[in-house]
Design a protein around this motif. Structure first.
Motif, mmCIF file in Angstrom:
data_model
loop_
_atom_site.group_PDB
_atom_site.id
_atom_site.type_symbol
_atom_site.label_atom_id
_atom_site.label_comp_id
_atom_site.label_asym_id
_atom_site.label_seq_id
_atom_site.Cartn_x
_atom_site.Cartn_y
_atom_site.Cartn_z
ATOM 1 N N TYR A 205 0.829 -0.936 0.151
ATOM 2 C CA TYR A 205 0.105 0.054 0.045
ATOM 3 C C TYR A 205 0.934 1.223 -0.038
ATOM 4 O O TYR A 205 0.267 2.427 0.218
ATOM 5 N N TYR B 95 -9.797 -3.504 0.836
ATOM 6 C CA TYR B 95 -9.599 -3.048 1.822
ATOM 7 C C TYR B 95 -10.744 -1.800 2.079
ATOM 8 O O TYR B 95 -11.344 -1.602 3.169
ATOM 9 N N GLU B 96 -10.720 -0.825 1.373
ATOM 10 C CA GLU B 96 -11.671 0.454 1.316
ATOM 11 C C GLU B 96 -13.050 -0.163 1.423
ATOM 12 O O GLU B 96 -13.932 0.523 2.028
ATOM 13 N N LEU C 230 -13.862 -0.880 4.912
ATOM 14 C CA LEU C 230 -14.168 0.288 5.675
ATOM 15 C C LEU C 230 -15.510 0.938 5.192
ATOM 16 O O LEU C 230 -16.311 1.400 6.125
ATOM 17 N N SER D 25 -13.558 -1.359 10.914
ATOM 18 C CA SER D 25 -12.635 -0.251 11.635
ATOM 19 C C SER D 25 -11.398 -0.601 10.589
ATOM 20 O O SER D 25 -11.229 -1.686 10.056
ATOM 21 N N PRO D 26 -10.375 0.204 10.712
ATOM 22 C CA PRO D 26 -9.134 -0.127 9.907
ATOM 23 C C PRO D 26 -8.348 -1.208 10.249
ATOM 24 O O PRO D 26 -8.163 -2.209 9.065
ATOM 25 N N SER E 267 -11.047 -4.384 9.185
ATOM 26 C CA SER E 267 -10.988 -4.226 7.857
ATOM 27 C C SER E 267 -9.813 -5.408 7.271
ATOM 28 O O SER E 267 -9.882 -6.111 6.471
ATOM 29 N N MET E 268 -8.551 -4.792 7.703
ATOM 30 C CA MET E 268 -7.565 -5.641 7.257
ATOM 31 C C MET E 268 -7.466 -7.115 8.032
ATOM 32 O O MET E 268 -7.073 -7.898 7.066
#
Length: 265
Positions: free
Chosen positions: A90, A162-163, A166, A171-172, A175-176
């Motif tokens: 990323y 990933y987006e 979200l 949450s970040p 999501s990961m």
């Protein structure tokens, strides 16, 4: 005709390479089933060497140390390597090359240099040689191989995955962990197996910083230096080879089945 000749030459080359690589191992395994002291002498079928192997407390202790060290360092390397691979993926394009270069230094560097560097580093920061030093060093030298295994899986993902997590309210970190990481599982497993095998096999780095902790490579070196070619070592080497081979076969079978399942969907 030219294509046929070229194909024949390629297969001949592959055949010679496989012969040179695996015939010595096959000979070692065959002669692990005889109790003759000299390699190359067949004194009849026997499993005496395997009995001696599994009743030798010194060998079993070294094997236990190697397995524990390999498991801990491979687990840490998988976590750190996967995190690093995701971070590099990323990154902006202009930073990726530099990050990959730094990540691959320990993989491309001469192992003797890495071993001396770790020895001096732990001495400078006052960390005693032994378990802590071994775990840190083995983790660091195997992280690049995990990155190498996980990165191709990242390139196969939808860049918007990933987006999307979200946007659906995760949450970040959520999501990961829930969206991205499960898609990387096969690469993580491959990286773990590679890190485990490399840690199990490492001698040079371990020799500099083992601090009295005896792993299988160190035991083999010391045994050969003191007693010469102990016949029991033939059985030990055979067991290690078959164990690693079985794990690799199982990994490839599971990977092939997963690909078929994904293709069927």
């Amino acid at each position: 005709m030219k294509k046929q000749v070229k194909s024949a030459l390629i297969w001949a080359f592959v055949g010679v390479m496989l012969f040179v690589m695996y015939v010595p191992i096959l000979i070692l395994i065959i002669y692990s089933f005889t109790d003759a002291k000299a390699l190359g002498v067949w004194s009849g079928f026997s499993i005496e060497l395997y009995k001696n192997l599994f009743t030798d407390s010194e060998i079993m202790g070294a094997l236990g140390n190697s397995m524990l060290l390999a498991f801990i360092s491979a687990t840490l390397a998988t976590v750190l390597g996967t995190s690093a691979a995701i971070g590099i993926y990323y990154m902006k394009r202009r930073y990726k090359a530099s990050a990959n270069f730094v990540a691959n230094i320990t993989m491309e560097n001469a192992e003797i240099v890495t071993g001396v560097a770790f020895m001096m580093f732990f001495l400078a920061i006052h960390i005693n040689y032994g378990w802590a030093a071994l775990i840190i060093a083995h983790t660091m030298i195997t992280v690049p191989y995990v990155i190498l295994s996980v990165t191709p899986k990242l390139s196969q993902l939808n860049p918007n995955l990933y987006e999307a997590g979200l946007d659906l309210g995760a949450s970040p970190i959520g999501s990961m962990l829930r969206v991205v990481v499960p898609q990387l599982l096969s690469g993580m497993i491959s990286g773990f197996i590679m890190a485990f095998t490399l840690s199990l096999d490492d001698f040079i780095v371990s020799k500099f910083i083992n601090g009295g902790v005896e792993t299988i490579p160190i035991y083999l070196y010391n045994a050969l230096a003191k007693r010469g070619a102990d016949p029991t070592l033939r059985a030990l080497s055979s067991v290690l080879f078959v164990a690693v081979l079985a794990v690799l076969i199982a990994l490839n079978v599971v990977s092939a089945r997963r690909k078929k399942t994904e293709a069927a969907k």
